[in-house]
Write a protein that holds these residues in place. Structure first.
Motif, PDB file in Angstrom:
ATOM      1  N   MET A  35     -11.195   3.628  -1.689  1.00 14.88           N
ATOM      2  CA  MET A  35     -10.287   5.260  -1.042  1.00 14.88           C
ATOM      3  C   MET A  35      -9.884   5.007   0.727  1.00 14.88           C
ATOM      4  SD  MET A  35      -9.677   7.266  -3.380  1.00 14.88           S
ATOM      5  CE  MET A  35      -9.215   8.618  -3.199  1.00 14.88           C
ATOM      6  N   ALA A  36     -11.138   4.829   0.604  1.00 14.24           N
ATOM      7  CA  ALA A  36     -10.889   4.243   2.053  1.00 14.24           C
ATOM      8  C   ALA A  36     -10.019   3.557   2.901  1.00 14.24           C
ATOM      9  CB  ALA A  36     -12.611   3.803   3.215  1.00 14.24           C
ATOM     10  N   LEU A  37      -9.116   3.255   2.320  1.00 14.53           N
ATOM     11  CA  LEU A  37      -7.519   2.380   2.499  1.00 14.53           C
ATOM     12  C   LEU A  37      -6.701   3.580   2.372  1.00 14.53           C
ATOM     13  CD1 LEU A  37      -8.225  -0.859   1.560  1.00 14.53           C
ATOM     14  CD2 LEU A  37      -8.797  -0.430   3.314  1.00 14.53           C
ATOM     15  N   THR A  38      -6.820   4.564   1.506  1.00 14.07           N
ATOM     16  CA  THR A  38      -6.051   5.541   1.233  1.00 14.07           C
ATOM     17  C   THR A  38      -5.883   6.412   2.346  1.00 14.07           C
ATOM     18  OG1 THR A  38      -6.935   7.372   0.229  1.00 14.07           O
ATOM     19  CG2 THR A  38      -6.667   4.987  -0.700  1.00 14.07           C
TER      20      THR A  38
ATOM     21  N   LEU B  89       0.846  -1.422   0.304  1.00 12.75           N
ATOM     22  CA  LEU B  89       0.245  -0.095   0.035  1.00 12.75           C
ATOM     23  C   LEU B  89       0.538   1.948   0.135  1.00 12.75           C
ATOM     24  CD1 LEU B  89      -2.963  -0.964   3.067  1.00 12.75           C
ATOM     25  CD2 LEU B  89      -3.468  -0.244  -0.327  1.00 12.75           C
ATOM     26  N   ALA B  90       2.412   0.818   0.748  1.00  9.28           N
ATOM     27  CA  ALA B  90       2.590   2.159   0.604  1.00  9.28           C
ATOM     28  C   ALA B  90       2.756   3.177  -1.011  1.00  9.28           C
ATOM     29  CB  ALA B  90       4.247   2.224   0.664  1.00  9.28           C
ATOM     30  N   PRO B  91       3.730   2.477  -2.259  1.00  8.64           N
ATOM     31  CA  PRO B  91       3.025   3.304  -3.162  1.00  8.64           C
ATOM     32  C   PRO B  91       2.192   3.816  -3.889  1.00  8.64           C
ATOM     33  CG  PRO B  91       3.752   1.384  -3.439  1.00  8.64           C
ATOM     34  CD  PRO B  91       3.813   1.294  -2.243  1.00  8.64           C
ATOM     35  N   ILE B  92       1.103   3.230  -3.303  1.00  6.56           N
ATOM     36  CA  ILE B  92      -0.540   3.655  -3.447  1.00  6.56           C
ATOM     37  C   ILE B  92      -0.488   4.980  -2.785  1.00  6.56           C
ATOM     38  CG2 ILE B  92      -2.643   3.153  -3.101  1.00  6.56           C
ATOM     39  CD1 ILE B  92      -1.979   0.073  -3.799  1.00  6.56           C
ATOM     40  N   GLU B  93      -0.644   4.502  -1.422  1.00  8.49           N
ATOM     41  CA  GLU B  93      -0.751   6.132  -0.543  1.00  8.49           C
ATOM     42  C   GLU B  93       0.459   7.158  -1.044  1.00  8.49           C
ATOM     43  OE1 GLU B  93      -0.100   4.576   3.434  1.00  8.49           O
ATOM     44  OE2 GLU B  93      -1.713   3.860   3.877  1.00  8.49           O
TER      45      GLU B  93
ATOM     46  N   VAL C  93      -1.512   8.510  -3.705  1.00  4.98           N
ATOM     47  CA  VAL C  93      -3.335   9.411  -3.156  1.00  4.98           C
ATOM     48  C   VAL C  93      -2.436  10.314  -2.828  1.00  4.98           C
ATOM     49  CG1 VAL C  93      -5.505   9.343  -1.676  1.00  4.98           C
ATOM     50  CG2 VAL C  93      -4.030   7.516  -3.217  1.00  4.98           C
ATOM     51  N   ALA C  94      -1.499  11.110  -1.554  1.00  3.32           N
ATOM     52  CA  ALA C  94      -1.183  11.785  -1.066  1.00  3.32           C
ATOM     53  C   ALA C  94      -0.711  13.162  -2.104  1.00  3.32           C
ATOM     54  CB  ALA C  94      -0.334  11.390   0.267  1.00  3.32           C
ATOM     55  N   ARG C  95      -0.810  12.671  -2.872  1.00  2.00           N
ATOM     56  CA  ARG C  95       0.094  13.444  -3.594  1.00  2.00           C
ATOM     57  C   ARG C  95      -0.854  14.131  -4.534  1.00  2.00           C
ATOM     58  NH1 ARG C  95       3.782  10.871  -5.847  1.00  2.00           N
ATOM     59  NH2 ARG C  95       2.430  10.347  -7.962  1.00  2.00           N
ATOM     60  N   ASP C  96      -1.813  13.151  -5.364  1.00  2.00           N
ATOM     61  CA  ASP C  96      -2.870  13.181  -6.491  1.00  2.00           C
ATOM     62  C   ASP C  96      -3.972  12.448  -6.095  1.00  2.00           C
ATOM     63  OD1 ASP C  96      -0.824  14.449  -7.846  1.00  2.00           O
ATOM     64  OD2 ASP C  96       0.139  12.922  -9.416  1.00  2.00           O
ATOM     65  N   GLY C  97      -4.745  12.910  -4.729  1.00  2.00           N
ATOM     66  CA  GLY C  97      -6.023  12.044  -4.419  1.00  2.00           C
ATOM     67  C   GLY C  97      -6.617  12.501  -4.585  1.00  2.00           C
ATOM     68  N   VAL C  98      -7.045  13.756  -4.833  1.00  2.00           N
ATOM     69  CA  VAL C  98      -8.082  14.232  -5.441  1.00  2.00           C
ATOM     70  C   VAL C  98      -8.039  13.516  -7.049  1.00  2.00           C
ATOM     71  CG1 VAL C  98      -9.319  16.556  -5.969  1.00  2.00           C
ATOM     72  CG2 VAL C  98      -8.174  15.775  -3.483  1.00  2.00           C
ATOM     73  N   LEU C  99      -7.243  14.276  -7.455  1.00  2.00           N
ATOM     74  CA  LEU C  99      -7.033  14.281  -9.068  1.00  2.00           C
ATOM     75  C   LEU C  99      -8.042  12.633  -9.594  1.00  2.00           C
ATOM     76  CD1 LEU C  99      -4.534  15.788 -10.907  1.00  2.00           C
ATOM     77  CD2 LEU C  99      -6.645  16.765 -10.580  1.00  2.00           C
ATOM     78  N   TYR C 100      -7.353  11.574  -8.873  1.00  2.00           N
ATOM     79  CA  TYR C 100      -7.345  10.424  -8.913  1.00  2.00           C
ATOM     80  C   TYR C 100      -9.281   9.688  -8.790  1.00  2.00           C
ATOM     81  CZ  TYR C 100      -2.964   8.705  -8.487  1.00  2.00           C
ATOM     82  OH  TYR C 100      -1.789   8.265  -9.222  1.00  2.00           O
TER      83      TYR C 100
END
Length: 729
Positions: A161-164, A128-132, A135-142
């Motif tokens: 998204m709840a996992l991020t 999950l680390a690279p996904i998080e 998302v921390a960087r571009d979460g809203v766009l995703y």
């Protein structure tokens, strides 16, 4: 005995029970059969009549039902959306569905975060680390793209998204905006309910394509904005039509050497520029000479304590010059690994001189003779390292104020047989050198401003090191402030360090002062100011090690946040690969598992969180300790001093951090570092066979201690009865 359930765990269980009850009732009452297109068409007239008689009641009931279905991810949301158009028209229907679907999605998000995020992150932390990070960087766009493209099931988006780490408020607002186009399409279709023959026909291929293009718009806009910002950044610099090199690396310490090595390995044309000695501080004045000195000092200390091994203790006869000759010989033995000849043989062009950036692609290299050479490169890596901090106290200009870089020459040239040194600082370098020199027999006074040593370590660890230093003859002055220095004006006159401890002032006599107060990045003289590259304590970089200019990278001590040779080499891989292949794919630096070792006697090795850090962050942890005096190999080696301490998530074997105090702690830590890196818990360490008798068994016994704490004590009496029954035949 198994630990009692925490209040948060009770709340989770109650929430699961409530959700299960509602879902069971939903299907038991046959509500799922009412949320079909056929059922809605059949009941359309009756529903319109009810809405005419009680519009507010029907709207409220509709809103509550939609929120419930969306929150629990129950089937029927699409039919309810059509019902919004059929009952309330396009305007009001879109408004009701928009808010109901967003609120329901938020509730589903919160429920999933409460129930799933903790267990999933504990089990799949590494994956999950690279996904998080993304998302921390571009979460809203995703999220916006997923909401705009209705090909993705919205209930699945809620759960994922709840996992991020995306914030709930951002999730809600983005969902409200992103789901609006799809909501409008379905609500509008609902106004033609009688003509609908199926839900699948609502999204025609042209309409679906339009929505997918709309989903891509945020990313296209972001890319266009990025290109415009890059154009503005570079527009004042004339770009070379052709580049002399693929890569120029400034600095031949650990980061620069590894960067150059990787570039040459992949056949890039690379130039390495160094103004000083190859190998940087680590080879010449840091890691290598200090560890060579420490190995001699350890032997001297063991001679004094030979009775621990059944031998006659004796005071070693110190010949400081011979010790330093051995140190120099070990540096010379390692030096070929970092030499000009080796790197030129690998295909690296090595130039000696001071490098300075003229523009984002051009480097001027001034030799000691004064000549200047200019080279251009597509990418540049700054690996300029760090240097010791030298304080400016009153009188400092008049005394031998040594650093970890200059102490070696001073000791080698000092005419005194046993020079007295005052060591300033309480960090790893100060403690290592103070103890080693004291073990060799030099009179050492260590002065630390705070009330304990090794501030990054836990208090129990610092206490072990303090006791060891004092036993080896170091005179410690903690919670002591340096006021300045005085020196006897006679040639070779003694130095006096003026200090204050509380209200009491003291004068400490010595022959030289060794400043070990930390290191700062080398930032001056490289043209950073002229290019406007932001700096603070280090060069400012992003997660890809890029500076303000995307083609200029920084790695190692100058980039921070760590000042270790192994992290410099670690960053060098990312800098080299991103600089050479970033147009194809870039990699973010992985700083999740960074070990460190302080080479005192006993050693201190740490990775991940300490107890103090966990407490400061408000994190609940379980601490498992194993004392080395219970380890067979430590007993027979007379190396019983120290312990292993591991921090885990409550109720889990997931390792959050570990500290080992003892002989060879740096080597012993490697197994735990490996486990943390690849998501292996204490259970896996416990299940791994370790050779007997070895110090490495300490990790297994620590895992066994963790396992023992989880034995279900309430079952033991039943097991006793079972075995008694078995004995009766």
């Amino acid at each position: 005995m198994a630990p009692p359930l925490s209040p948060s765990r009770w709340r989770q269980l109650l929430l699961i029970a409530a959700i299960a009850l509602v879902v069971v009732l939903f299907f038991a009452l046959g509500l799922h059969r009412q949320l079909t297109l056929e059922a809605l068409q059949a009941a359309h007239g009756a529903l319109l009549e009810q809405r005419r008689q009680a519009p507010l009641l029907v709207a409220g009931a509709y809103l509550i039902l939609y929120v419930l279905v969306a929150a629990l991810s129950l089937p029927g949301a699409a039919v309810l959306t059509l019902a919004g158009g059929a009952l309330f028209g396009v305007g009001l229907g879109t408004l009701l569905v928009s808010f109901a679907s967003s609120i329901g999605a938020l509730l589903a998000f919160l429920v999933a975060r409460t129930l799933l995020r903790g267990p999933v992150r504990r089990r799949f932390a590494r994956q999950l680390a690279p996904i998080e990070a993304g998302v921390a960087r571009d979460g809203v766009l995703y999220l916006l793209s997923l909401r705009l493209a209705p090909v993705f099931p919205f209930f699945l988006v809620n759960l994922l998204m709840a996992l991020t780490p995306i914030r709930a408020a951002s999730f809600y607002l983005t969902s409200q905006i992103g789901m609006l186009p799809g909501t409008f399409v379905y609500v509008n279709a609902g106004t033609q309910l009688a003509q609908l023959r199926g839900i699948g026909g609502i999204l025609s291929p042209p309409l679906l394509g339009s929505l997918l293009l709309l989903a891509l718009f945020p990313w296209l806009a972001k890319a266009a904005l990025g290109r415009w910002q890059t154009w503005r950044l570079y527009r004042r610099w004339p770009r070379p039509r052709r580049f002399d090199r693929n890569l120029i690396v400034i600095g031949a310490g650990a980061a620069g050497l590894v960067t150059s090595y990787i570039a040459a390995t992949v056949k890039a044309r690379v130039t390495l520029v160094e103004r000083g000695a190859m190998g940087g501080d680590c080879l010449n004045t840091g890691c290598v000479p200090s560890k060579a000195l420490i190995s001699s000092a350890r032997l001297a200390a063991r001679l004094r304590r030979a009775d621990r091994y059944g031998l006659e203790p004796q005071e070693p006869r110190l010949n400081l010059r011979r010790v330093l000759e051995r140190v120099a010989a070990k540096v010379a033995a390692v030096a070929p690994h970092d030499s000009v000849e080796r790197y030129e043989g690998l295909g690296v062009e090595v130039l000696r001189g001071q490098a300075r950036l003229l523009d984002p692609w051009t480097v001027a290299i001034r030799s000691d003779a004064g000549s200047e050479q200019r080279l251009t490169a597509r990418a540049i890596v700054l690996a300029t390292g760090a240097e010791p901090v030298r304080p400016d106290w009153p009188g400092s200009e008049a005394v031998p104020l040594l650093t970890s870089e200059t102490v070696w020459d001073w000791l080698a040239q000092c005419p005194l047989e046993r020079p007295r040194l005052a060591v300033l600082g309480g960090g790893p370098i100060a403690c290592e050198l103070a103890q080693a020199l004291a073990q060799l027999g030099l009179p050492i006074t260590q002065i630390q401003r705070s009330d304990r040593l090794l501030r990054k370590e836990d208090a129990d660890v610092a206490a072990e090191v303090r006791q060891a230093l004092e036993e080896d003859g170091v005179t410690l002055h903690l919670d002591t402030e340096v006021l300045g220095f005085e020196r006897d004006p006679a040639p070779g006159g003694a130095v006096t360090v003026l200090v204050r401890q509380g209200e009491r002032r003291e004068r400490i006599a010595c022959d030289a002062v060794l400043c070990a107060l930390g290191r700062r990045a080398r930032l001056q003289g490289y043209g950073l100011e002229e290019l406007g590259i932001p700096t603070g304590a280090t060069i400012t970089t992003n997660a890809f090690l890029q500076t303000l200019y995307p083609n200029i990278y920084a790695a190692g001590d100058v980039a921070g946040p760590f000042q270790f040779t192994h992290t410099a080499a670690h960053q060098a891989w990312y800098a080299a690969v991103n600089a050479l292949f970033g147009q194809l794919r870039s990699f973010q630096v992985d700083n999740r598992v960074i070990p460190r070792t302080t080479f005192t006697d006993p050693e201190v090795a740490t990775v991940g969180l300490t107890e103090a850090e966990a407490s400061a962050r408000g994190l609940a942890v379980e601490v498992t300790r194993f004392p080395l005096h219970e380890l067979d190999r430590a007993i027979v080696e007379s190396a019983e001093r120290g312990f292993v301490k591991v921090l885990t998530s409550p109720g889990s074997d997931r390792i959050l951090g570990a500290t080992i105090v003892g002989e060879h702690a740096g080597e012993l830590l490697a197994e735990i570092v490996l486990a943390m890196k690849w998501g292996l818990g204490l259970g896996k360490i416990f299940g791994t066979i370790h050779a007997y008798p070895t110090l490495a068994e300490a990790s297994k016994y620590t895992a066994a201690a963790w396992k023992k704490q989880r034995v279900p004590q309430h079952l033991l009496p039943w097991l006793r009865r079972y075995h008694a029954w078995r004995r009766r035949g």
